[in-house]
Motif scaffolding. Structure first.
Motif, mmCIF file in Angstrom:
data_model
loop_
_atom_site.group_PDB
_atom_site.id
_atom_site.type_symbol
_atom_site.label_atom_id
_atom_site.label_comp_id
_atom_site.label_asym_id
_atom_site.label_seq_id
_atom_site.Cartn_x
_atom_site.Cartn_y
_atom_site.Cartn_z
ATOM 1 N N TYR A 33 0.836 -1.194 0.000
ATOM 2 C CA TYR A 33 0.000 0.000 0.000
ATOM 3 C C TYR A 33 0.879 1.256 0.000
ATOM 4 O O TYR A 33 1.953 1.275 0.608
ATOM 5 C CB TYR A 33 -0.838 0.074 1.285
ATOM 6 C CG TYR A 33 -1.735 -1.087 1.585
ATOM 7 C CD1 TYR A 33 -1.231 -2.299 2.035
ATOM 8 C CD2 TYR A 33 -3.114 -0.962 1.476
ATOM 9 C CE1 TYR A 33 -2.062 -3.348 2.359
ATOM 10 C CE2 TYR A 33 -3.968 -2.004 1.805
ATOM 11 C CZ TYR A 33 -3.433 -3.191 2.248
ATOM 12 O OH TYR A 33 -4.274 -4.229 2.564
ATOM 13 N N TYR A 35 0.306 5.323 1.107
ATOM 14 C CA TYR A 35 -0.549 6.339 1.708
ATOM 15 C C TYR A 35 0.213 7.660 1.718
ATOM 16 O O TYR A 35 1.449 7.692 1.673
ATOM 17 C CB TYR A 35 -0.912 5.988 3.155
ATOM 18 C CG TYR A 35 -1.857 4.824 3.316
ATOM 19 C CD1 TYR A 35 -1.381 3.525 3.402
ATOM 20 C CD2 TYR A 35 -3.235 5.027 3.400
ATOM 21 C CE1 TYR A 35 -2.249 2.458 3.561
ATOM 22 C CE2 TYR A 35 -4.115 3.961 3.566
ATOM 23 C CZ TYR A 35 -3.612 2.684 3.643
ATOM 24 O OH TYR A 35 -4.476 1.631 3.797
ATOM 25 N N PHE A 45 -5.326 7.339 1.417
ATOM 26 C CA PHE A 45 -5.010 6.167 0.603
ATOM 27 C C PHE A 45 -4.657 6.588 -0.817
ATOM 28 O O PHE A 45 -5.332 7.440 -1.406
ATOM 29 C CB PHE A 45 -6.215 5.227 0.576
ATOM 30 C CG PHE A 45 -6.125 4.143 -0.458
ATOM 31 C CD1 PHE A 45 -6.845 4.229 -1.635
ATOM 32 C CD2 PHE A 45 -5.313 3.039 -0.261
ATOM 33 C CE1 PHE A 45 -6.768 3.241 -2.594
ATOM 34 C CE2 PHE A 45 -5.220 2.046 -1.215
ATOM 35 C CZ PHE A 45 -5.954 2.148 -2.383
ATOM 36 N N TYR A 48 -3.111 0.404 -3.901
ATOM 37 C CA TYR A 48 -3.030 -0.885 -3.201
ATOM 38 C C TYR A 48 -2.731 -1.953 -4.241
ATOM 39 O O TYR A 48 -3.519 -2.177 -5.152
ATOM 40 C CB TYR A 48 -4.363 -1.103 -2.500
ATOM 41 C CG TYR A 48 -4.720 -2.478 -2.008
ATOM 42 C CD1 TYR A 48 -6.066 -2.855 -1.996
ATOM 43 C CD2 TYR A 48 -3.798 -3.377 -1.501
ATOM 44 C CE1 TYR A 48 -6.473 -4.091 -1.512
ATOM 45 C CE2 TYR A 48 -4.186 -4.619 -1.023
ATOM 46 C CZ TYR A 48 -5.526 -4.966 -1.015
ATOM 47 O OH TYR A 48 -5.913 -6.185 -0.534
ATOM 48 N N GLN A 50 -2.322 -5.848 -4.869
ATOM 49 C CA GLN A 50 -2.866 -7.039 -4.216
ATOM 50 C C GLN A 50 -2.486 -8.255 -5.030
ATOM 51 O O GLN A 50 -3.182 -8.637 -5.963
ATOM 52 C CB GLN A 50 -4.391 -6.899 -4.114
ATOM 53 C CG GLN A 50 -5.075 -7.997 -3.351
ATOM 54 C CD GLN A 50 -6.592 -7.815 -3.322
ATOM 55 O OE1 GLN A 50 -7.151 -7.099 -4.143
ATOM 56 N NE2 GLN A 50 -7.258 -8.456 -2.389
ATOM 57 N N ASP A 56 -5.539 -1.434 -7.021
ATOM 58 C CA ASP A 56 -6.590 -0.469 -6.728
ATOM 59 C C ASP A 56 -5.961 0.908 -6.735
ATOM 60 O O ASP A 56 -5.272 1.275 -5.787
ATOM 61 C CB ASP A 56 -7.211 -0.799 -5.367
ATOM 62 C CG ASP A 56 -8.310 0.180 -4.953
ATOM 63 O OD1 ASP A 56 -8.434 1.256 -5.561
ATOM 64 O OD2 ASP A 56 -9.043 -0.128 -3.993
ATOM 65 N N ALA A 99 -7.876 -10.639 5.100
ATOM 66 C CA ALA A 99 -8.745 -9.628 5.705
ATOM 67 C C ALA A 99 -8.273 -9.221 7.092
ATOM 68 O O ALA A 99 -8.392 -8.070 7.492
ATOM 69 C CB ALA A 99 -10.181 -10.148 5.775
ATOM 70 N N ASN A 100 -7.699 -10.157 7.835
ATOM 71 C CA ASN A 100 -7.308 -9.858 9.213
ATOM 72 C C ASN A 100 -5.802 -9.721 9.387
ATOM 73 O O ASN A 100 -5.274 -9.931 10.473
ATOM 74 C CB ASN A 100 -7.852 -10.942 10.150
ATOM 75 C CG ASN A 100 -9.368 -10.962 10.165
ATOM 76 O OD1 ASN A 100 -10.002 -9.924 10.241
ATOM 77 N ND2 ASN A 100 -9.939 -12.144 10.065
ATOM 78 N N SER A 101 -5.128 -9.350 8.306
ATOM 79 C CA SER A 101 -3.682 -9.147 8.379
ATOM 80 C C SER A 101 -3.373 -7.698 8.675
ATOM 81 O O SER A 101 -3.821 -6.805 7.949
ATOM 82 C CB SER A 101 -3.023 -9.527 7.055
ATOM 83 O OG SER A 101 -3.194 -10.886 6.779
ATOM 84 N N PRO A 102 -2.611 -7.407 9.718
ATOM 85 C CA PRO A 102 -2.243 -6.020 10.001
ATOM 86 C C PRO A 102 -1.241 -5.513 8.977
ATOM 87 O O PRO A 102 -0.527 -6.286 8.336
ATOM 88 C CB PRO A 102 -1.615 -6.109 11.399
ATOM 89 C CG PRO A 102 -1.088 -7.496 11.489
ATOM 90 C CD PRO A 102 -2.033 -8.346 10.700
ATOM 91 N N LEU A 103 -1.186 -4.208 8.852
ATOM 92 C CA LEU A 103 -0.208 -3.584 7.973
ATOM 93 C C LEU A 103 1.073 -3.301 8.737
ATOM 94 O O LEU A 103 1.055 -2.920 9.908
ATOM 95 C CB LEU A 103 -0.762 -2.265 7.410
ATOM 96 C CG LEU A 103 -1.484 -2.333 6.076
ATOM 97 C CD1 LEU A 103 -2.660 -3.263 6.140
ATOM 98 C CD2 LEU A 103 -1.884 -0.940 5.633
ATOM 99 N N PHE A 105 4.264 -0.840 8.441
ATOM 100 C CA PHE A 105 4.624 0.403 7.772
ATOM 101 C C PHE A 105 6.124 0.647 7.767
ATOM 102 O O PHE A 105 6.836 0.285 8.717
ATOM 103 C CB PHE A 105 3.970 1.592 8.478
ATOM 104 C CG PHE A 105 2.530 1.797 8.120
ATOM 105 C CD1 PHE A 105 1.537 1.091 8.771
ATOM 106 C CD2 PHE A 105 2.174 2.695 7.128
ATOM 107 C CE1 PHE A 105 0.203 1.270 8.443
ATOM 108 C CE2 PHE A 105 0.853 2.896 6.794
ATOM 109 C CZ PHE A 105 -0.140 2.181 7.447
#
Lengths: 114, 113
Positions: A33, A35, A45, A48, A50, A56, A99-103, A105
């Motif tokens: 990602y 940002y 944002f 992204y 993927q 995206d 879906a439940n994966s943290p980012l 940075f």
């Protein structure tokens, strides 16, 4: 292990010049990602990537902004003909793209357009 | 567009006190996450709560989620000066395979020694 690495950490450029910002994600992370964060503001944002799906790009603010991710790893964010309003911290993050994966940075690139 | 909105925008407390930050969002979510940011640089993930969970704990952190009100709260107990940072909530929308996180504008927490 190594975290997300961004370079350069700081970039000062003249209005009208092009800049390239680089992001090395965590090995094995399929999602990446970008940002943007202006002074004292939240995260805006940009784009992204993927896995093998089409990225995206819905957050890119203008056609002066583009990004690539080569070989599913390193990503480059390019800003053409920079403007003063492009000055911000550009943050890259990667994740395992579930879906439940943290980012995770990087520390960002602080871009200043003079 | 902004999904999460944190409240308050800024919070100043004394060391040892509890800090509560709130987040409201607009659409149905898969999960909600809280992140911390020091010195305007990279964010660090704190805790994730799934849409079917109501409360979660991690050390001095307690997160609640009320999907009927589309809101979440982050409680930091027995705060320390080192907790001074900006705190952001972020949401992943329900449905599909787009796991894009949308962030709020954050709460700036100052813990005074």
């Amino acid at each position: 292990g190594a975290g997300v690495s961004q370079s350069p950490s700081n970039k000062v450029t003249e209005k009208g010049k092009d800049v390239e910002l680089r992001c090395d994600p965590i090995s094995g992370h399929t999602a990446l990602y970008w940002y943007r964060q202006s002074l004292g503001q939240g995260l805006e944002f940009l784009i992204y990537f993927q896995g093998n799906s089409a990225p995206d790009k819905s957050g890119l603010p203008s056609d002066r902004f583009s990004a690539e991710r080569t070989g599913g790893s390193v990503s480059t964010l390019t800003i053409q003909r920079t403007q003063q309003e492009d000055s911000a911290v550009y943050l890259c993050a990667s994740s395992q793209d579930r879906a439940n994966s943290p980012l995770h940075f990087g520390n960002g690139t602080r871009l200043t357009v003079t | 567009s902004q999904q999460g909105e944190e409240d308050p925008q800024a919070l100043s407390i004394q060391e040892g006190e509890n800090a509560t930050m709130n987040c409201s969002y607009k659409t149905s979510i898969n999960n909600l996450q809280w992140y911390r940011q020091n010195s305007g640089r990279g964010l660090v993930h704190l805790i994730l709560i799934r849409s079917n969970e109501r409360e979660k704990h991690s050390g001095r952190l307690r997160v609640t989620l009320d999907t009927s009100k589309k809101s979440s709260s982050l409680l930091i107990t027995a705060s320390r000066a080192a907790d001074t940072a900006s705190y952001f909530c972020a949401t992943v929308n329900r449905g599909g395979s787009n796991y894009k996180l949308t962030f709020g504008k954050g709460t700036l927490l100052t813990v005074n020694p």
